[in-house]
Design a protein around this motif. Structure first.
Motif, PDB file in Angstrom:
ATOM      1  N   MET A 224       0.837  -1.203   0.000  1.00 36.96           N
ATOM      2  CA  MET A 224       0.000   0.000   0.000  1.00 36.96           C
ATOM      3  C   MET A 224       0.877   1.261   0.000  1.00 36.96           C
ATOM      4  SD  MET A 224      -2.855   1.175  -0.372  1.00 36.96           S
ATOM      5  CE  MET A 224      -4.024  -0.153  -0.320  1.00 36.96           C
ATOM      6  N   THR A 225       2.012   1.200   0.740  1.00 35.38           N
ATOM      7  CA  THR A 225       2.903   2.375   0.802  1.00 35.38           C
ATOM      8  C   THR A 225       3.457   2.688  -0.589  1.00 35.38           C
ATOM      9  OG1 THR A 225       3.574   1.423   2.898  1.00 35.38           O
ATOM     10  CG2 THR A 225       4.813   3.352   2.160  1.00 35.38           C
ATOM     11  N   THR A 226       3.876   1.664  -1.326  1.00 33.47           N
ATOM     12  CA  THR A 226       4.441   1.943  -2.654  1.00 33.47           C
ATOM     13  C   THR A 226       3.354   2.467  -3.602  1.00 33.47           C
ATOM     14  OG1 THR A 226       4.250  -0.410  -3.162  1.00 33.47           O
ATOM     15  CG2 THR A 226       6.449   0.387  -2.631  1.00 33.47           C
ATOM     16  N   ILE A 227       2.130   1.969  -3.421  1.00 31.90           N
ATOM     17  CA  ILE A 227       1.047   2.473  -4.292  1.00 31.90           C
ATOM     18  C   ILE A 227       0.811   3.960  -4.011  1.00 31.90           C
ATOM     19  CG2 ILE A 227      -1.441   2.310  -4.769  1.00 31.90           C
ATOM     20  CD1 ILE A 227      -1.221  -0.705  -4.335  1.00 31.90           C
ATOM     21  N   ILE A 228       0.779   4.316  -2.703  1.00 30.46           N
ATOM     22  CA  ILE A 228       0.540   5.731  -2.348  1.00 30.46           C
ATOM     23  C   ILE A 228       1.699   6.608  -2.857  1.00 30.46           C
ATOM     24  CG2 ILE A 228       0.324   7.369  -0.414  1.00 30.46           C
ATOM     25  CD1 ILE A 228      -1.180   5.097   1.084  1.00 30.46           C
ATOM     26  N   ALA A 229       2.932   6.131  -2.661  1.00 32.24           N
ATOM     27  CA  ALA A 229       4.098   6.907  -3.116  1.00 32.24           C
ATOM     28  C   ALA A 229       4.040   7.087  -4.635  1.00 32.24           C
ATOM     29  CB  ALA A 229       5.383   6.200  -2.705  1.00 32.24           C
ATOM     30  N   ASN A 230       3.673   6.028  -5.324  1.00 30.96           N
ATOM     31  CA  ASN A 230       3.564   6.064  -6.782  1.00 30.96           C
ATOM     32  C   ASN A 230       2.513   7.088  -7.235  1.00 30.96           C
ATOM     33  OD1 ASN A 230       3.508   3.336  -9.225  1.00 30.96           O
ATOM     34  ND2 ASN A 230       3.763   5.504  -9.462  1.00 30.96           N
ATOM     35  N   CYS A 231       1.370   7.114  -6.517  1.00 33.28           N
ATOM     36  CA  CYS A 231       0.306   8.066  -6.871  1.00 33.28           C
ATOM     37  C   CYS A 231       0.795   9.498  -6.629  1.00 33.28           C
ATOM     38  CB  CYS A 231      -0.953   7.808  -6.046  1.00 33.28           C
ATOM     39  SG  CYS A 231      -1.768   6.281  -6.512  1.00 33.28           S
ATOM     40  N   LEU A 232       1.569   9.702  -5.552  1.00 36.40           N
ATOM     41  CA  LEU A 232       2.080  11.048  -5.252  1.00 36.40           C
ATOM     42  C   LEU A 232       3.037  11.526  -6.352  1.00 36.40           C
ATOM     43  CD1 LEU A 232       2.732  11.105  -1.393  1.00 36.40           C
ATOM     44  CD2 LEU A 232       1.112  12.485  -2.728  1.00 36.40           C
ATOM     45  N   VAL A 233       3.915  10.631  -6.813  1.00 34.63           N
ATOM     46  CA  VAL A 233       4.848  11.009  -7.890  1.00 34.63           C
ATOM     47  C   VAL A 233       4.028  11.434  -9.124  1.00 34.63           C
ATOM     48  CG1 VAL A 233       6.681  10.200  -9.440  1.00 34.63           C
ATOM     49  CG2 VAL A 233       6.688   9.485  -7.050  1.00 34.63           C
TER      50      VAL A 233
END
Ligand code: NDP
Length: 362
Positions: A234-243
């Motif tokens: 979930m953390t990588t998905i959120i980070a990816n969405c932020l980028v």
């Protein structure tokens, strides 16, 4: 895939030629009958100004393909099953178009490729940018490239659904790319003040770049995800969405600010009167942070398309790496063009905004 099966897969077939011709026939017919907004372009180096017609052909195409797939006329996986064949067929097509443009350029009065290719009177030359009946149709090859990219992605998505391998990574990749492509068509008007339209002459780089390079290399991540599994937290998905979101904000914000400034140099930037150098160059907003902040936004977006693939392989990072090289090179070309055009005003701008793309780094 070994070398002999790769070479086998690259042999063009009639089916891939029909798919390609169908696509261009759609562009020619829809481009001639769909009415779009007419927008004035920027003043060119020779002092003239062209008018461009912006057309939303993308949604119509997706709707038509959806109907064709429902009626079993075209399989949604037709493209993903013929990737290599289509690549070689499109390459041959682009080569033939470039040859035609070259000979038209040799025959033209100025004996060169043209910034205004639809005014030569040559049928193929004019069709390419003008689609005959609609001489103001803008950037047909770029439109074709962006639509081709979406079509490949959608076909890859259909294939992953058919194979039962649809993953979170594939969904993220598809959503980011679809939003980027859709955004291009919604903001097509802003293209009228970009490098390709105002300064790039029509030849191999534009034709091959837009028809072959954009659709086939920008979709590499999708092809890669068809063959590889990635587990995202979930953390990588959120980070990816932020980028993606930050990239989009900077990319769209910077391009919009320049476009608005060119139309009305007094329009407020971030709620304040703009800082203007020599009455011509915008030095506030994103254009006061770096001289090509729009490239930074694009690079973040490109990275966000690859992050869903994880970091186990460099292959899905082909697009951001290529874009980094392209934009550094392009920034340098644009810099020397602007230095010649704006002379001391540009020197002043460089002093005020010393960073090229990324503040404190480059
Ligand atoms: P720009 O839209 O940045 O246009 C450059 C031109 O803008 C200059 O030649 C100059 O033209 C004008 N300009 C530059 N600085 C200023 C300023 N401070 N104030 C006012 N005008 C200025 O370049 P591109 O066409 O290269 O890029 C457009 C977008 O397309 C970018 O976001 C880029 O990332 C994207 N792109 C994406 C690619 C991809 O493969 N994904 C490839 C290439 C571009 P003028 O003479 O009119 O003043």
């Amino acid at each position: 895939m070994d070398l002999s099966s790769l070479l086998q897969a690259l042999i063009p077939s009639w089916n891939s030629a029909y798919l390609l011709l169908g696509f261009f026939a759609y562009l020619a017919i829809a481009g001639s009958i769909v009415l779009g907004k007419l927008v004035p372009g920027v003043v060119l180096a020779d002092g003239t100004r062209l008018h461009y017609r912006c057309l939303v052909l993308l949604l119509l195409l997706v709707a038509l393909l959806g109907i064709s797939a429902k009626m079993d006329f075209v399989s949604p996986t037709a493209i993903s099953e013929r990737g290599f064949e289509l690549l070689s067929t499109t390459f041959i097509f682009s080569f033939l178009v470039t040859l035609a443009l070259y000979f038209a350029g040799c025959k033209s009065q100025s004996k060169s490729s043209s910034l205004k290719p639809h005014t030569t009177g040559n049928l193929i030359h004019d069709w390419w940018f003008g689609i005959q009946l609609n001489p103001q149709f803008m950037g047909i090859d770029l439109k074709a490239g962006m639509m081709g990219w979406l079509l490949i992605n959608l076909s890859v998505l259909a294939k992953s659904i058919q194979d039962g391998t649809l993953s979170k990574s594939m969904i993220l990749f598809q959503i980011f790319c679809a939003l980027y492509i859709l955004d291009y068509f919604v903001h097509e008007e802003y293209m009228t003040s970009t490098w390709d339209i105002i300064a790039e002459r029509l030849g191999f780089m534009l034709v091959f770049g837009d028809l072959v390079w954009i659709p086939f290399t920008f979709s590499i991540q999708g092809w890669w995800l068809l063959a590889n599994e990635v587990e995202l937290t979930m953390t990588t998905i959120i980070a990816n969405c932020l980028v993606f979101l930050i990239g989009y904000m900077v990319f769209r914000g910077a391009n919009k600010q320049k476009h608005v400034f060119k139309k009305n140099p007094k329009a407020p930037i971030w709620g304040k009167p703009p800082k203007v150098i020599g009455g011509k160059l915008l030095a506030s907003g994103y254009w006061g942070i770096a001289r090509h902040c729009n490239y930074l936004g694009d690079l973040l977006l490109a990275l966000s398309f690859s992050l869903p693939c994880g970091i186990s392989s460099p292959v899905p990072y082909f697009y951001p790496i290529y874009l980094l090289i392209l934009l550094i090179w392009r920034e340098r070309r644009d810099e020397s063009r602007c230095a010649k055009k704006y002379k001391e005003i540009w020197t002043e701008y460089r002093k005020l905004v010393p960073w090229r793309i990324l503040p404190y780094v480059y």
